[in-house]
Design a protein around this motif. Structure first.
Motif, PDB file in Angstrom:
ATOM      1  N   MET A 222       0.814  -1.211   0.000  1.00  0.00           N
ATOM      2  CA  MET A 222       0.000   0.000   0.000  1.00  0.00           C
ATOM      3  C   MET A 222       0.854   1.271   0.000  1.00  0.00           C
ATOM      4  SD  MET A 222      -3.183  -0.785  -0.189  1.00  0.00           S
ATOM      5  CE  MET A 222      -3.840   0.825   0.213  1.00  0.00           C
ATOM      6  N   PHE A 223       2.176   1.115  -0.042  1.00  0.00           N
ATOM      7  CA  PHE A 223       3.068   2.270  -0.010  1.00  0.00           C
ATOM      8  C   PHE A 223       2.807   3.179  -1.206  1.00  0.00           C
ATOM      9  CE2 PHE A 223       6.861   0.457   2.613  1.00  0.00           C
ATOM     10  CZ  PHE A 223       6.044   0.452   3.725  1.00  0.00           C
ATOM     11  N   THR A 224       2.833   4.480  -0.971  1.00  0.00           N
ATOM     12  CA  THR A 224       2.864   5.454  -2.050  1.00  0.00           C
ATOM     13  C   THR A 224       4.317   5.734  -2.418  1.00  0.00           C
ATOM     14  OG1 THR A 224       2.807   7.270  -0.453  1.00  0.00           O
ATOM     15  CG2 THR A 224       0.690   6.513  -1.353  1.00  0.00           C
ATOM     16  N   VAL A 225       4.531   6.540  -3.450  1.00  0.00           N
ATOM     17  CA  VAL A 225       5.890   6.775  -3.934  1.00  0.00           C
ATOM     18  C   VAL A 225       6.801   7.377  -2.861  1.00  0.00           C
ATOM     19  CG1 VAL A 225       7.257   8.180  -5.530  1.00  0.00           C
ATOM     20  CG2 VAL A 225       5.292   6.896  -6.371  1.00  0.00           C
ATOM     21  N   PRO A 226       6.428   8.472  -2.177  1.00  0.00           N
ATOM     22  CA  PRO A 226       7.337   9.014  -1.160  1.00  0.00           C
ATOM     23  C   PRO A 226       7.633   8.021  -0.037  1.00  0.00           C
ATOM     24  CG  PRO A 226       5.642  10.616  -1.717  1.00  0.00           C
ATOM     25  CD  PRO A 226       5.229   9.323  -2.334  1.00  0.00           C
ATOM     26  N   LEU A 227       6.629   7.260   0.388  1.00  0.00           N
ATOM     27  CA  LEU A 227       6.838   6.293   1.466  1.00  0.00           C
ATOM     28  C   LEU A 227       7.728   5.147   1.013  1.00  0.00           C
ATOM     29  CD1 LEU A 227       6.181   5.554   4.362  1.00  0.00           C
ATOM     30  CD2 LEU A 227       4.103   4.429   3.556  1.00  0.00           C
ATOM     31  N   ALA A 228       7.587   4.729  -0.230  1.00  0.00           N
ATOM     32  CA  ALA A 228       8.455   3.669  -0.742  1.00  0.00           C
ATOM     33  C   ALA A 228       9.902   4.135  -0.837  1.00  0.00           C
ATOM     34  CB  ALA A 228       7.953   3.213  -2.113  1.00  0.00           C
ATOM     35  N   LEU A 229      10.107   5.392  -1.225  1.00  0.00           N
ATOM     36  CA  LEU A 229      11.474   5.897  -1.379  1.00  0.00           C
ATOM     37  C   LEU A 229      12.224   5.924  -0.050  1.00  0.00           C
ATOM     38  CD1 LEU A 229      10.955   8.827  -3.918  1.00  0.00           C
ATOM     39  CD2 LEU A 229      11.956   6.586  -4.356  1.00  0.00           C
ATOM     40  N   VAL A 230      11.554   6.293   1.032  1.00  0.00           N
ATOM     41  CA  VAL A 230      12.243   6.359   2.327  1.00  0.00           C
ATOM     42  C   VAL A 230      12.489   4.984   2.913  1.00  0.00           C
ATOM     43  CG1 VAL A 230      11.273   8.620   2.824  1.00  0.00           C
ATOM     44  CG2 VAL A 230      10.103   6.582   3.652  1.00  0.00           C
ATOM     45  N   ASN A 231      11.922   3.946   2.310  1.00  0.00           N
ATOM     46  CA  ASN A 231      12.128   2.588   2.797  1.00  0.00           C
ATOM     47  C   ASN A 231      13.103   1.793   1.935  1.00  0.00           C
ATOM     48  OD1 ASN A 231      10.186   1.744   5.180  1.00  0.00           O
ATOM     49  ND2 ASN A 231       9.014   3.136   3.874  1.00  0.00           N
ATOM     50  N   PHE A 232      13.792   2.451   1.013  1.00  0.00           N
ATOM     51  CA  PHE A 232      14.815   1.774   0.217  1.00  0.00           C
ATOM     52  C   PHE A 232      16.102   1.672   1.035  1.00  0.00           C
ATOM     53  CE2 PHE A 232      13.046   2.974  -4.238  1.00  0.00           C
ATOM     54  CZ  PHE A 232      12.004   2.082  -4.025  1.00  0.00           C
ATOM     55  N   ARG A 233      16.076   0.839   2.054  1.00  0.00           N
ATOM     56  CA  ARG A 233      17.231   0.670   2.917  1.00  0.00           C
ATOM     57  C   ARG A 233      17.105  -0.651   3.656  1.00  0.00           C
ATOM     58  NH1 ARG A 233      16.928   5.448   7.040  1.00  0.00           N
ATOM     59  NH2 ARG A 233      16.194   6.544   5.164  1.00  0.00           N
ATOM     60  N   ASN A 234      18.217  -1.101   4.191  1.00  0.00           N
ATOM     61  CA  ASN A 234      18.198  -2.236   5.103  1.00  0.00           C
ATOM     62  C   ASN A 234      19.000  -1.869   6.344  1.00  0.00           C
ATOM     63  OD1 ASN A 234      20.970  -2.582   4.393  1.00  0.00           O
ATOM     64  ND2 ASN A 234      20.367  -3.877   2.657  1.00  0.00           N
ATOM     65  N   ALA A 235      19.307  -2.856   7.148  1.00  0.00           N
ATOM     66  CA  ALA A 235      19.990  -2.553   8.417  1.00  0.00           C
ATOM     67  C   ALA A 235      21.415  -2.066   8.220  1.00  0.00           C
ATOM     68  CB  ALA A 235      19.984  -3.796   9.307  1.00  0.00           C
ATOM     69  N   PHE A 236      21.998  -2.293   7.046  1.00  0.00           N
ATOM     70  CA  PHE A 236      23.415  -1.981   6.856  1.00  0.00           C
ATOM     71  C   PHE A 236      23.683  -0.982   5.737  1.00  0.00           C
ATOM     72  CE2 PHE A 236      22.893  -6.415   8.204  1.00  0.00           C
ATOM     73  CZ  PHE A 236      23.556  -6.384   9.431  1.00  0.00           C
ATOM     74  N   TYR A 237      22.713  -0.761   4.850  1.00  0.00           N
ATOM     75  CA  TYR A 237      23.012   0.036   3.668  1.00  0.00           C
ATOM     76  C   TYR A 237      21.769   0.777   3.183  1.00  0.00           C
ATOM     77  CZ  TYR A 237      24.624   1.189  -1.050  1.00  0.00           C
ATOM     78  OH  TYR A 237      24.968   1.851  -2.185  1.00  0.00           O
ATOM     79  N   ILE A 238      21.958   2.021   2.753  1.00  0.00           N
ATOM     80  CA  ILE A 238      20.893   2.807   2.135  1.00  0.00           C
ATOM     81  C   ILE A 238      21.116   2.794   0.630  1.00  0.00           C
ATOM     82  CG2 ILE A 238      19.812   5.077   1.972  1.00  0.00           C
ATOM     83  CD1 ILE A 238      20.729   5.657   4.784  1.00  0.00           C
TER      84      ILE A 238
END
Length: 276
Positions: A222-238
């Motif tokens: 259900m993510f929108t574009v801005p919300l998806a962009l801020v979640n392009f990361r994991n515990a070790f790397y953005i």
């Protein structure tokens, strides 16, 4: 004569500087989206990308499934814009044509609502949406976006509708047109520039919002574009390359919408010309 020429040159230089300054951030995002991961990891950056690649765009859709956030944003922003334009047009027509008491007070209240801080709405809306089961749904975004876009749309359309001479509608009704025919065939074509301007602002407000999406949306599908962009990361790397590619891809629909509506606005201005 010479002073006027130098004035034009100076004005042109100033405009060019402003345009370059405005486009420089987007150019840098585009440059970074085309740079290899090795180039992005360098401590210093060059003006042109090091090792041009499209891998970030490929990974954006293959690994991050970015198509789903794009569809979600288009659905939410599109529905919000349509509702805001329809309701805003009806309210603006009534405020500009009917003898409404306290018209300025109503417009002042509408403008005040548009300035209300978003963060002040999050808490109450979250409690309401949780109670009625709207969290993690499209309507949990459409409703708040209407709170933001509807006042702006109503304000702009009221000011624009008031500039259209009422004598045009009266002449159409004298010629035998009904009220509905007058509004649809005479008033709406003249009002298209204002309607599309309100549509642009409403769409942009909905497309670019992060706060409401971050507060009311939880499922990745259900993510929108801005919300998806801020979640392009994991515990070790953005994933900076994918974030930059996502920003470029998300900007393309906005650019297309603005260009398309700009042509419609110009056409509406030409069609709405009235000879004195």
């Amino acid at each position: 004569m010479m002073a006027r020429r130098w004035g034009r040159i100076g004005f042109g230089v100033l405009v060019a500087v402003i345009i370059i300054y405005s486009l420089l951030p987007f150019f840098w995002i585009l440059r970074s989206s085309l740079e290899s991961s090795a180039g992005l990891s360098q401590p210093t950056s060059t003006f042109w990308p090091i090792g041009i690649t499209l891998s970030h765009y490929r990974d954006l859709f293959a690994e991050e499934n970015f198509l789903r956030p794009l569809i979600n944003s288009i659905v939410v922003a599109g529905i919000t814009t349509c509702i805001a334009v329809v309701l805003g047009s009806l309210a603006a027509y009534a405020l500009s044509r009917l003898p409404v008491k306290g018209r300025m007070a109503v417009l002042g209240f509408v403008l005040l609502v548009s300035f209300f801080p978003q963060i002040g709405m999050v808490g109450p809306l979250f409690l309401i949406f949780r109670h009625i089961g709207w969290l993690d749904t499209y309507q949990s975004l459409i409703f708040p976006y209407l709170i933001l876009s509807l006042p702006i749309t109503t304000w702009i359309l009221t000011a624009f509708f008031a500039q259209i001479p009422v004598e045009i509608e009266e002449a159409a009704m004298v010629d035998g047109a009904s009220i509905i025919q007058t509004i649809w065939r005479v008033f709406v074509p003249l009002a298209l520039p204002g309607i599309f301007t309100g549509a642009i602002l409403g769409f942009l407000l909905s497309w670019n919002d992060l706060l409401f999406a971050l507060s009311f949306i939880q499922s990745p599908n259900m993510f929108t574009v801005p919300l998806a962009l801020v979640n392009f990361r994991n515990a070790f790397y953005i994933h900076y390359g994918q974030i930059d590619a996502g920003v470029v891809v998300a900007s393309v629909p906005i650019a297309l919408v603005v260009l398309f509506l700009q042509r419609r606005i110009e056409a509406g201005l030409t069609a709405g010309g009235v000879k004195g």
